[in-house]
Design a protein around this motif. Sequence first.
Motif, mmCIF file in Angstrom:
data_model
loop_
_atom_site.group_PDB
_atom_site.id
_atom_site.type_symbol
_atom_site.label_atom_id
_atom_site.label_comp_id
_atom_site.label_asym_id
_atom_site.label_seq_id
_atom_site.Cartn_x
_atom_site.Cartn_y
_atom_site.Cartn_z
ATOM 1 N N SER A 263 0.840 -1.193 0.000
ATOM 2 C CA SER A 263 0.000 0.000 0.000
ATOM 3 C C SER A 263 0.878 1.247 0.000
ATOM 4 O O SER A 263 1.856 1.349 0.737
ATOM 5 C CB SER A 263 -0.907 0.014 1.230
ATOM 6 O OG SER A 263 -1.601 1.240 1.299
ATOM 7 N N ALA A 264 0.514 2.211 -0.839
ATOM 8 C CA ALA A 264 1.279 3.454 -0.941
ATOM 9 C C ALA A 264 0.474 4.646 -0.453
ATOM 10 O O ALA A 264 0.890 5.786 -0.616
ATOM 11 C CB ALA A 264 1.715 3.674 -2.398
ATOM 12 N N ASP A 265 -0.681 4.399 0.180
ATOM 13 C CA ASP A 265 -1.543 5.503 0.585
ATOM 14 C C ASP A 265 -0.904 6.385 1.651
ATOM 15 O O ASP A 265 -1.177 7.584 1.714
ATOM 16 C CB ASP A 265 -2.887 4.966 1.088
ATOM 17 C CG ASP A 265 -3.836 4.649 -0.060
ATOM 18 O OD1 ASP A 265 -3.757 5.348 -1.091
ATOM 19 O OD2 ASP A 265 -4.631 3.712 0.060
ATOM 20 N N ASP A 266 -0.075 5.800 2.530
ATOM 21 C CA ASP A 266 0.526 6.582 3.614
ATOM 22 C C ASP A 266 1.988 6.931 3.345
ATOM 23 O O ASP A 266 2.677 7.451 4.225
ATOM 24 C CB ASP A 266 0.421 5.791 4.929
ATOM 25 C CG ASP A 266 -1.027 5.549 5.331
ATOM 26 O OD1 ASP A 266 -1.863 6.431 5.091
ATOM 27 O OD2 ASP A 266 -1.304 4.450 5.869
ATOM 28 N N ALA A 267 2.460 6.642 2.144
ATOM 29 C CA ALA A 267 3.865 6.908 1.820
ATOM 30 C C ALA A 267 4.068 8.387 1.471
ATOM 31 O O ALA A 267 3.141 9.097 1.066
ATOM 32 C CB ALA A 267 4.300 6.037 0.650
ATOM 33 N N ASP A 268 5.289 8.840 1.661
ATOM 34 C CA ASP A 268 5.669 10.218 1.338
ATOM 35 C C ASP A 268 6.036 10.272 -0.141
ATOM 36 O O ASP A 268 7.191 10.073 -0.515
ATOM 37 C CB ASP A 268 6.844 10.655 2.218
ATOM 38 C CG ASP A 268 7.204 12.122 1.999
ATOM 39 O OD1 ASP A 268 6.368 12.859 1.433
ATOM 40 O OD2 ASP A 268 8.329 12.513 2.389
ATOM 41 N N LEU A 269 5.051 10.551 -0.978
ATOM 42 C CA LEU A 269 5.239 10.510 -2.427
ATOM 43 C C LEU A 269 5.264 11.905 -3.027
ATOM 44 O O LEU A 269 4.718 12.866 -2.457
ATOM 45 C CB LEU A 269 4.107 9.710 -3.078
ATOM 46 C CG LEU A 269 3.947 8.244 -2.666
ATOM 47 C CD1 LEU A 269 2.652 7.681 -3.248
ATOM 48 C CD2 LEU A 269 5.148 7.430 -3.145
ATOM 49 N N ASP A 270 5.880 12.004 -4.176
ATOM 50 C CA ASP A 270 5.800 13.225 -4.975
ATOM 51 C C ASP A 270 4.323 13.497 -5.258
ATOM 52 O O ASP A 270 3.615 12.623 -5.759
ATOM 53 C CB ASP A 270 6.562 13.003 -6.286
ATOM 54 C CG ASP A 270 6.543 14.220 -7.203
ATOM 55 O OD1 ASP A 270 5.625 15.058 -7.088
ATOM 56 O OD2 ASP A 270 7.442 14.303 -8.058
ATOM 57 N N PRO A 271 3.813 14.683 -4.932
ATOM 58 C CA PRO A 271 2.392 14.980 -5.148
ATOM 59 C C PRO A 271 1.930 14.740 -6.580
ATOM 60 O O PRO A 271 0.772 14.355 -6.803
ATOM 61 C CB PRO A 271 2.280 16.463 -4.771
ATOM 62 C CG PRO A 271 3.412 16.693 -3.817
ATOM 63 C CD PRO A 271 4.518 15.812 -4.298
ATOM 64 N N ASN A 272 2.806 14.958 -7.544
ATOM 65 C CA ASN A 272 2.426 14.739 -8.940
ATOM 66 C C ASN A 272 2.222 13.259 -9.250
ATOM 67 O O ASN A 272 1.479 12.910 -10.168
ATOM 68 C CB ASN A 272 3.506 15.304 -9.874
ATOM 69 C CG ASN A 272 3.600 16.811 -9.798
ATOM 70 O OD1 ASN A 272 2.586 17.498 -9.654
ATOM 71 N ND2 ASN A 272 4.810 17.344 -9.873
ATOM 72 N N ILE A 273 2.890 12.403 -8.476
ATOM 73 C CA ILE A 273 2.737 10.959 -8.654
ATOM 74 C C ILE A 273 1.555 10.440 -7.841
ATOM 75 O O ILE A 273 0.792 9.574 -8.282
ATOM 76 C CB ILE A 273 4.032 10.222 -8.250
ATOM 77 C CG1 ILE A 273 5.169 10.582 -9.226
ATOM 78 C CG2 ILE A 273 3.825 8.716 -8.215
ATOM 79 C CD1 ILE A 273 6.520 10.022 -8.822
#
Length: 354
Positions: A263-273
């Motif tokens: 799950s990537a919902d709580d990950a610190d991701l690039d907002p554009n991604i």
Amino acid sequence: MKLTDDNEEVTMNGTREVETAEEEISSPCSLVIETFPVKRSIIVGYALTSKKIKSFLQPKLEGLARNKGILFVAIDQNRPLSEQGPFDIVLHKQIGKEWRRILEEFRLAHPDVTVLDPPDAILHLRNRQSMLQCVADMNLSDSYGRVGVPKQLVIKRDASSIPEAVNKAGLRLPLVAKPLVADGSAKSHELSLAYDQHALLKLEPPLVLQEFVNHGGVLFKVYIVGEAIRVVRRFSLPDVSRRELSEAAGVFRFPRVSCAAASADDADLDPNIAELPPRPLLERLAKELRRGLGLRLFNLDIIREHGTRDRFYVIDINYFPGYGKMPEYEHVFTDFLLSVVQSQCKKRALADQY
């Protein structure tokens, strides 16, 4: 279809519960039309694999369903289906020609029972050659974005012919290789990433080859339950740079990319991604697919091309996916089942007028 002579009901664990005299065997429409008193529960007969029962029929779902007047009853596949029930809805995820035949005969004999979903419609998703054709035919594009499918090629036999077939089709490396048959087994979820021409010879047909699209290592799993839509982020294959493509060689195999642990919902991701696909675009896509596929229970794996905001690709479609991984699936699914019965009741009311 009849209950047992003593008005007993077989529960999913094999025990029997005797209905009270006040619970009449009648239409469940009174549960969803408030002007009538409650007559009986909505009966959902299910024919699921043991794995699906464990992941889907969780205690929280059964408890909430019971509070809403919905009972799940296991279908005994060793007995004639027409002798079981009565059912308002049949929920299934089984395979095989014999099961399809049984369900089709049941649908014809009991048109007032909703089968989720029609077995012939499900067949389209069991073959990756036909699975994405509905999306490709749509050519969906509006102000919110464009949805397509990666360029792909079907190889049914003879791995030695793959390099020539790839060149002829104009596919660019790297290529994602997926089994042609999508039957829900662990093997059908296996992926391979082929980086060079020599690696193509190591692949095992029958399979589908898709051009790999860089997408920031994140995919969007779009769950569809009737008209309800829920989206979650999942980690996916990382992007492949030009340098990596020039230096890497061989076949890299992945048992399953999209899983609950990723799950990537709580990950610190690039907002554009991390930005979810526009809701209006998903609603239009889901509506068109419900109509085109003839299904109401499925999910989509969608990616956004890295470096764009509005270029999306559907890379996989699954029937009756792992809804237990969908946030608040218990509420979404029970509301959907109630809406199905409400639709049945409206149709009967209209028919009675004529």
